[in-house]
Design a protein around this motif. Structure first.
Motif, PDB file in Angstrom:
ATOM      1  N   ILE A   7       0.844  -1.208   0.000  1.00  0.00           N
ATOM      2  CA  ILE A   7       0.000   0.000   0.000  1.00  0.00           C
ATOM      3  C   ILE A   7       0.874   1.250   0.000  1.00  0.00           C
ATOM      4  CG2 ILE A   7      -1.672   1.341   1.349  1.00  0.00           C
ATOM      5  CD1 ILE A   7      -2.949  -1.304   2.199  1.00  0.00           C
ATOM      6  N   ILE A   8       1.926   1.249   0.787  1.00  0.00           N
ATOM      7  CA  ILE A   8       2.818   2.417   0.831  1.00  0.00           C
ATOM      8  C   ILE A   8       3.505   2.604  -0.521  1.00  0.00           C
ATOM      9  CG2 ILE A   8       4.947   3.317   1.852  1.00  0.00           C
ATOM     10  CD1 ILE A   8       3.943   2.251   4.550  1.00  0.00           C
ATOM     11  N   ALA A   9       3.889   1.503  -1.162  1.00  0.00           N
ATOM     12  CA  ALA A   9       4.491   1.605  -2.498  1.00  0.00           C
ATOM     13  C   ALA A   9       3.488   2.207  -3.478  1.00  0.00           C
ATOM     14  CB  ALA A   9       4.960   0.235  -2.970  1.00  0.00           C
ATOM     15  N   ARG A  10       2.245   1.767  -3.369  1.00  0.00           N
ATOM     16  CA  ARG A  10       1.187   2.317  -4.247  1.00  0.00           C
ATOM     17  C   ARG A  10       0.970   3.795  -3.946  1.00  0.00           C
ATOM     18  NH1 ARG A  10      -0.630   2.818  -8.933  1.00  0.00           N
ATOM     19  NH2 ARG A  10      -2.835   3.153  -9.087  1.00  0.00           N
ATOM     20  N   ASN A  12       3.200   5.903  -2.878  1.00  0.00           N
ATOM     21  CA  ASN A  12       4.315   6.641  -3.470  1.00  0.00           C
ATOM     22  C   ASN A  12       4.140   6.797  -4.980  1.00  0.00           C
ATOM     23  OD1 ASN A  12       5.699   7.138  -1.062  1.00  0.00           O
ATOM     24  ND2 ASN A  12       6.684   5.132  -1.109  1.00  0.00           N
ATOM     25  N   ASP A  13       3.610   5.762  -5.625  1.00  0.00           N
ATOM     26  CA  ASP A  13       3.333   5.850  -7.071  1.00  0.00           C
ATOM     27  C   ASP A  13       2.273   6.914  -7.352  1.00  0.00           C
ATOM     28  OD1 ASP A  13       5.164   3.831  -7.554  1.00  0.00           O
ATOM     29  OD2 ASP A  13       3.635   2.256  -7.746  1.00  0.00           O
ATOM     30  N   LEU A  14       1.200   6.892  -6.565  1.00  0.00           N
ATOM     31  CA  LEU A  14       0.122   7.874  -6.749  1.00  0.00           C
ATOM     32  C   LEU A  14       0.621   9.284  -6.459  1.00  0.00           C
ATOM     33  CD1 LEU A  14      -2.858   5.881  -5.223  1.00  0.00           C
ATOM     34  CD2 LEU A  14      -2.621   6.589  -7.609  1.00  0.00           C
ATOM     35  N   PHE A  15       1.436   9.418  -5.425  1.00  0.00           N
ATOM     36  CA  PHE A  15       2.015  10.721  -5.103  1.00  0.00           C
ATOM     37  C   PHE A  15       2.839  11.243  -6.280  1.00  0.00           C
ATOM     38  CE2 PHE A  15       5.563  13.083  -2.788  1.00  0.00           C
ATOM     39  CZ  PHE A  15       4.869  14.274  -2.730  1.00  0.00           C
ATOM     40  N   GLY A  16       3.605  10.356  -6.914  1.00  0.00           N
ATOM     41  CA  GLY A  16       4.383  10.749  -8.093  1.00  0.00           C
ATOM     42  C   GLY A  16       3.494  11.191  -9.238  1.00  0.00           C
ATOM     43  N   LEU A  17       2.419  10.451  -9.492  1.00  0.00           N
ATOM     44  CA  LEU A  17       1.494  10.828 -10.575  1.00  0.00           C
ATOM     45  C   LEU A  17       0.845  12.183 -10.313  1.00  0.00           C
ATOM     46  CD1 LEU A  17      -0.269   7.389 -11.212  1.00  0.00           C
ATOM     47  CD2 LEU A  17       1.324   8.572 -12.738  1.00  0.00           C
ATOM     48  N   GLU A  66       5.112  -0.497  13.150  1.00  0.00           N
ATOM     49  CA  GLU A  66       6.169  -0.374  12.156  1.00  0.00           C
ATOM     50  C   GLU A  66       5.877   0.732  11.133  1.00  0.00           C
ATOM     51  OE1 GLU A  66       4.534  -3.536  12.321  1.00  0.00           O
ATOM     52  OE2 GLU A  66       5.858  -4.330  13.853  1.00  0.00           O
ATOM     53  N   ILE A  67       4.614   1.006  10.924  1.00  0.00           N
ATOM     54  CA  ILE A  67       4.223   2.026   9.931  1.00  0.00           C
ATOM     55  C   ILE A  67       4.799   3.384  10.320  1.00  0.00           C
ATOM     56  CG2 ILE A  67       2.278   3.287   8.941  1.00  0.00           C
ATOM     57  CD1 ILE A  67       0.653   0.756   9.124  1.00  0.00           C
ATOM     58  N   GLU A  68       4.859   3.657  11.593  1.00  0.00           N
ATOM     59  CA  GLU A  68       5.349   4.950  12.074  1.00  0.00           C
ATOM     60  C   GLU A  68       6.805   5.199  11.675  1.00  0.00           C
ATOM     61  OE1 GLU A  68       3.320   7.154  13.519  1.00  0.00           O
ATOM     62  OE2 GLU A  68       1.684   5.712  13.365  1.00  0.00           O
ATOM     63  N   GLN A  69       7.535   4.161  11.344  1.00  0.00           N
ATOM     64  CA  GLN A  69       8.949   4.290  10.987  1.00  0.00           C
ATOM     65  C   GLN A  69       9.164   4.544   9.487  1.00  0.00           C
ATOM     66  OE1 GLN A  69      10.945   4.488  13.569  1.00  0.00           O
ATOM     67  NE2 GLN A  69       9.165   4.019  14.838  1.00  0.00           N
ATOM     68  N   PHE A  70       8.130   4.317   8.674  1.00  0.00           N
ATOM     69  CA  PHE A  70       8.265   4.475   7.223  1.00  0.00           C
ATOM     70  C   PHE A  70       8.305   5.962   6.845  1.00  0.00           C
ATOM     71  CE2 PHE A  70       6.522   0.147   7.227  1.00  0.00           C
ATOM     72  CZ  PHE A  70       7.385  -0.466   6.317  1.00  0.00           C
ATOM     73  N   PRO A  71       9.065   6.288   5.805  1.00  0.00           N
ATOM     74  CA  PRO A  71       9.119   7.681   5.344  1.00  0.00           C
ATOM     75  C   PRO A  71       7.726   8.232   4.985  1.00  0.00           C
ATOM     76  CG  PRO A  71      10.841   6.407   4.292  1.00  0.00           C
ATOM     77  CD  PRO A  71       9.989   5.448   5.065  1.00  0.00           C
ATOM     78  N   TYR A  72       6.813   7.350   4.595  1.00  0.00           N
ATOM     79  CA  TYR A  72       5.452   7.802   4.285  1.00  0.00           C
ATOM     80  C   TYR A  72       4.871   8.570   5.464  1.00  0.00           C
ATOM     81  CZ  TYR A  72       0.491   7.735   3.115  1.00  0.00           C
ATOM     82  OH  TYR A  72      -0.796   8.116   2.854  1.00  0.00           O
ATOM     83  N   ASN A  76       5.505  12.818   6.219  1.00  0.00           N
ATOM     84  CA  ASN A  76       4.130  13.316   6.056  1.00  0.00           C
ATOM     85  C   ASN A  76       3.751  13.411   4.568  1.00  0.00           C
ATOM     86  OD1 ASN A  76       1.632  14.112   6.842  1.00  0.00           O
ATOM     87  ND2 ASN A  76       2.257  16.118   7.652  1.00  0.00           N
ATOM     88  N   VAL A  77       3.896  12.299   3.878  1.00  0.00           N
ATOM     89  CA  VAL A  77       3.626  12.230   2.437  1.00  0.00           C
ATOM     90  C   VAL A  77       2.181  12.602   2.127  1.00  0.00           C
ATOM     91  CG1 VAL A  77       3.554  10.684   0.434  1.00  0.00           C
ATOM     92  CG2 VAL A  77       5.485  10.596   2.009  1.00  0.00           C
ATOM     93  N   TYR A  78       1.258  12.261   3.028  1.00  0.00           N
ATOM     94  CA  TYR A  78      -0.145  12.611   2.784  1.00  0.00           C
ATOM     95  C   TYR A  78      -0.303  14.123   2.612  1.00  0.00           C
ATOM     96  CZ  TYR A  78      -5.146  13.177   3.197  1.00  0.00           C
ATOM     97  OH  TYR A  78      -6.443  13.519   2.945  1.00  0.00           O
ATOM     98  N   SER A  79       0.277  14.913   3.520  1.00  0.00           N
ATOM     99  CA  SER A  79       0.158  16.378   3.432  1.00  0.00           C
ATOM    100  C   SER A  79       0.864  16.918   2.190  1.00  0.00           C
ATOM    101  CB  SER A  79       0.753  17.036   4.674  1.00  0.00           C
ATOM    102  OG  SER A  79      -0.030  16.740   5.792  1.00  0.00           O
ATOM    103  N   LEU A  80       2.021  16.349   1.872  1.00  0.00           N
ATOM    104  CA  LEU A  80       2.733  16.780   0.667  1.00  0.00           C
ATOM    105  C   LEU A  80       1.903  16.507  -0.579  1.00  0.00           C
ATOM    106  CD1 LEU A  80       6.325  15.455   1.515  1.00  0.00           C
ATOM    107  CD2 LEU A  80       5.516  17.828   1.630  1.00  0.00           C
ATOM    108  N   CYS A  81       1.295  15.329  -0.614  1.00  0.00           N
ATOM    109  CA  CYS A  81       0.476  14.963  -1.771  1.00  0.00           C
ATOM    110  C   CYS A  81      -0.771  15.842  -1.847  1.00  0.00           C
ATOM    111  CB  CYS A  81       0.100  13.485  -1.686  1.00  0.00           C
ATOM    112  SG  CYS A  81      -0.733  12.896  -3.170  1.00  0.00           S
TER     113      CYS A  81
END
Length: 164
Positions: A7-10, A12-17, A66-72, A76-81
């Protein structure tokens, strides 16, 4: 945990798009950026954002330590996106407004050139005078018509008559 990583990989893909949506639209070139192209890109942008928010909600519900440790999460990828989405969404809406303004301007120019007051190449309509009887100062009737030769005749008659 493998599902979370997928899901996190997906995400990141959506964030890129979403982040590249303005650049991808501009890559079309000015001649190919049409109202339809902008609407299509706007539709793709909205669809990608909807997917992104659904996947994000699933990540929030998972709440693995473990999710809290991911760069996502840490970056704060959600806010950036979200920022990139609003930027691209606003940009594309502004482009659609420009197409609307351009169409209105062209319609105004077209109406102005087709209207009698807006065109310099139009001729005035021809006025046809009807003839009618008139009476001279001496009381003798004569015809006034629209032909210049009859005007000359009438003027010569008047000048020959004695007006005192």
């Amino acid at each position: 945990m493998a599902i979370v990583i997928d899901i996190i990989a997906r995400q990141n893909d959506l964030f890129g798009l979403i982040s590249r949506s303005i650049d991808n639209l501009n890559k079309l070139g000015a001649a190919r950026i049409t109202r339809g192209a902008v609407q299509s890109c706007l539709g793709s942008l909205k669809a990608n954002w909807e997917k992104f928010t659904v996947y994000h909600d699933n990540l929030v519900k998972a709440k693995h330590a473990e999710i809290e440790q991911f760069p996502y999460v840490t970056e704060n990828v959600y806010s950036l996106c979200e920022d990139k989405y609003h930027e691209a969404h606003g940009f594309m809406l502004d482009m659609l407004d420009q197409f609307d303004r351009k169409a209105q301007h062209e319609a105004t120019v077209t109406n102005a050139t087709n209207s009698p007051t807006g065109s310099h190449s139009r001729l005035l309509p021809r006025i046809n005078f009807r003839s009618f009887p008139a009476i001279t100062l001496s009381g003798a009737p004569f015809e006034i018509s629209s032909s210049p030769s009859s005007w000359k005749t009438t003027i010569s008659r008047l000048s020959k008559s004695s007006i005192t």
